[in-house]
Design a protein around this motif. Structure first.
Motif, mmCIF file in Angstrom:
data_model
loop_
_atom_site.group_PDB
_atom_site.id
_atom_site.type_symbol
_atom_site.label_atom_id
_atom_site.label_comp_id
_atom_site.label_asym_id
_atom_site.label_seq_id
_atom_site.Cartn_x
_atom_site.Cartn_y
_atom_site.Cartn_z
ATOM 1 N N HIS A 65 4.391 5.861 -4.667
ATOM 2 C CA HIS A 65 4.357 4.593 -3.928
ATOM 3 C C HIS A 65 3.675 4.766 -2.578
ATOM 4 O O HIS A 65 2.814 3.962 -2.189
ATOM 5 N N LEU A 66 4.043 5.808 -1.846
ATOM 6 C CA LEU A 66 3.492 6.015 -0.513
ATOM 7 C C LEU A 66 2.000 6.319 -0.561
ATOM 8 O O LEU A 66 1.230 5.849 0.291
ATOM 9 N N ILE A 67 1.579 7.071 -1.563
ATOM 10 C CA ILE A 67 0.161 7.380 -1.691
ATOM 11 C C ILE A 67 -0.626 6.144 -2.107
ATOM 12 O O ILE A 67 -1.723 5.870 -1.594
ATOM 13 N N THR A 68 -0.082 5.356 -3.014
ATOM 14 C CA THR A 68 -0.734 4.106 -3.422
ATOM 15 C C THR A 68 -0.898 3.176 -2.220
ATOM 16 O O THR A 68 -1.954 2.555 -2.032
ATOM 17 N N ARG A 69 0.135 3.083 -1.422
ATOM 18 C CA ARG A 69 0.119 2.229 -0.232
ATOM 19 C C ARG A 69 -1.029 2.592 0.698
ATOM 20 O O ARG A 69 -1.685 1.705 1.269
ATOM 21 N N GLU A 70 -1.298 3.892 0.865
ATOM 22 C CA GLU A 70 -2.289 4.340 1.836
ATOM 23 C C GLU A 70 -3.692 4.494 1.263
ATOM 24 O O GLU A 70 -4.673 4.360 2.002
ATOM 25 N N ARG A 71 -3.804 4.763 -0.035
ATOM 26 C CA ARG A 71 -5.083 5.186 -0.588
ATOM 27 C C ARG A 71 -5.634 4.276 -1.681
ATOM 28 O O ARG A 71 -6.727 4.547 -2.191
ATOM 29 N N PRO A 125 -6.214 0.479 -1.632
ATOM 30 C CA PRO A 125 -6.146 -0.874 -1.067
ATOM 31 C C PRO A 125 -6.255 -1.967 -2.121
ATOM 32 O O PRO A 125 -5.839 -3.104 -1.877
ATOM 33 N N ASP A 126 -6.788 -1.636 -3.303
ATOM 34 C CA ASP A 126 -6.851 -2.622 -4.375
ATOM 35 C C ASP A 126 -5.471 -2.889 -4.964
ATOM 36 O O ASP A 126 -5.222 -3.966 -5.539
ATOM 37 N N ALA A 127 -4.570 -1.914 -4.837
ATOM 38 C CA ALA A 127 -3.245 -2.039 -5.450
ATOM 39 C C ALA A 127 -2.137 -2.264 -4.437
ATOM 40 O O ALA A 127 -1.074 -2.779 -4.792
ATOM 41 N N ALA A 128 -2.350 -1.901 -3.178
ATOM 42 C CA ALA A 128 -1.288 -1.991 -2.178
ATOM 43 C C ALA A 128 -0.722 -3.403 -1.994
ATOM 44 O O ALA A 128 0.488 -3.555 -1.767
ATOM 45 N N PRO A 129 -1.521 -4.482 -2.067
ATOM 46 C CA PRO A 129 -0.933 -5.817 -1.852
ATOM 47 C C PRO A 129 0.208 -6.148 -2.801
ATOM 48 O O PRO A 129 1.120 -6.900 -2.452
ATOM 49 N N GLY A 130 0.187 -5.595 -4.006
ATOM 50 C CA GLY A 130 1.248 -5.882 -4.964
ATOM 51 C C GLY A 130 2.598 -5.329 -4.579
ATOM 52 O O GLY A 130 3.611 -5.681 -5.191
ATOM 53 N N ILE A 131 2.649 -4.479 -3.550
ATOM 54 C CA ILE A 131 3.935 -3.984 -3.060
ATOM 55 C C ILE A 131 4.762 -5.141 -2.509
ATOM 56 O O ILE A 131 5.990 -5.168 -2.641
ATOM 57 N N LEU A 132 4.075 -6.131 -1.913
ATOM 58 C CA LEU A 132 4.771 -7.265 -1.298
ATOM 59 C C LEU A 132 4.506 -8.594 -1.993
ATOM 60 O O LEU A 132 5.228 -9.556 -1.743
ATOM 61 N N ILE A 133 3.488 -8.668 -2.835
ATOM 62 C CA ILE A 133 3.112 -9.949 -3.462
ATOM 63 C C ILE A 133 3.418 -9.862 -4.953
ATOM 64 O O ILE A 133 2.675 -9.208 -5.716
ATOM 65 N N HIS A 144 0.838 -0.277 -12.392
ATOM 66 C CA HIS A 144 -0.072 0.515 -13.243
ATOM 67 C C HIS A 144 -0.720 1.640 -12.445
ATOM 68 O O HIS A 144 -0.763 2.798 -12.895
ATOM 69 N N VAL A 145 -1.203 1.317 -11.256
ATOM 70 C CA VAL A 145 -1.852 2.325 -10.416
ATOM 71 C C VAL A 145 -0.839 3.373 -9.961
ATOM 72 O O VAL A 145 -1.113 4.578 -9.998
ATOM 73 N N GLN A 146 0.327 2.914 -9.561
ATOM 74 C CA GLN A 146 1.340 3.847 -9.074
ATOM 75 C C GLN A 146 1.758 4.824 -10.176
ATOM 76 O O GLN A 146 1.950 6.017 -9.922
ATOM 77 N N ALA A 147 1.884 4.328 -11.401
ATOM 78 C CA ALA A 147 2.243 5.207 -12.519
ATOM 79 C C ALA A 147 1.163 6.258 -12.756
ATOM 80 O O ALA A 147 1.465 7.418 -13.072
ATOM 81 N N ALA A 148 -0.104 5.856 -12.612
ATOM 82 C CA ALA A 148 -1.189 6.817 -12.786
ATOM 83 C C ALA A 148 -1.164 7.875 -11.690
ATOM 84 O O ALA A 148 -1.354 9.072 -11.955
ATOM 85 N N VAL A 149 -0.915 7.445 -10.456
ATOM 86 C CA VAL A 149 -0.811 8.402 -9.342
ATOM 87 C C VAL A 149 0.324 9.384 -9.593
ATOM 88 O O VAL A 149 0.194 10.594 -9.367
#
Length: 210
Positions: free
Chosen positions: A40-46, A48-56, A65-70
């Motif tokens: 989660h923390l790496i997705t948030r920082e690296r 930007p295409d996926a980070a908005p979904g943390i709050l939206i 999907h991205v977080q699972a791949a990370v």
């Protein structure tokens, strides 16, 4: 210490803790393991295409999907990535946003610490607590917004943030970090509520999510 220095210290200590515990330990973030929280923390920082979904919520599927791949990466390498901080092109590398990392990394550091047996609050730290206190009021106004009674957050020295108005008042007293954790929806924190018993029960049971 500046907010950026405090955030960097929390990041470093969290990275050290993750390495000690390994990838499969529980956290306070729902069903997330330490590996999931790290992703989660790496997705948030690296990402930007996926980070908005943390709050939206409508964008959360792609974020998941991205977080699972990370998360499938080598755990030690992922911890190293986290430790290195956001890349220069990340919005979170901008100085005005570095202060946000104090809240993010303090909370998630405690999410890992307090999911383990035998946890206790960390000792007060003047610089850290002063910075966190400035954030408690804003976060509290967001997360106690559904309270049917007034809510005031109070430090042991008597300083207060009135974060919700209404009939009667529930006062939550604690160190700044403990109040921040409660406002962020964590029950594993040390706060002392005062007020009518029914009102206290209502406030303590609130959904304090963003």
């Amino acid at each position: 210490m500046s907010a950026a220095q405090i955030a960097d210290a929390e990041r470093r200590d969290l990275a050290d803790l993750l390495l000690r515990l390994g990838p499969d330990q529980p956290t306070l973030c729902g069903g997330w393991t330490t590996r999931d929280l790290l992703a989660h923390l790496i997705t948030r920082e690296r990402r930007p295409d996926a980070a908005p979904g943390i709050l939206i919520p409508p964008l959360a599927g792609w974020t998941g999907h991205v977080q699972a791949a990370v998360a499938r990466g080598d755990f030690g390498d992922l911890v190293g990535t986290l430790r290195s901080g956001p890349p220069f092109w990340s919005p979170l590398a901008l100085p005005p946003l570095r202060a946000v990392d104090v809240q993010e990394f303090f909370i998630h550091h405690e999410d890992v610490r307090r999911a383990q047996a035998g946890w206790s609050p960390r000792p007060p730290d003047e610089a850290r607590d002063r910075t966190i206190w400035r954030m408690v009021g804003l976060l509290g106004r967001l997360t106690y917004r559904s309270s049917p009674v007034a809510v005031t957050l109070r430090r042991p020295d008597g300083a207060e943030h009135a974060v919700r108005s209404g009939p009667r008042t529930v006062i939550l007293t604690g160190e700044p970090g403990e109040l921040l954790l409660h406002a962020a929806g964590r029950d594993e924190c040390v706060v002392h509520p005062e007020g009518e018993p029914a009102d206290v029960a209502t406030v303590m049971a609130l959904d304090r999510g963003l």
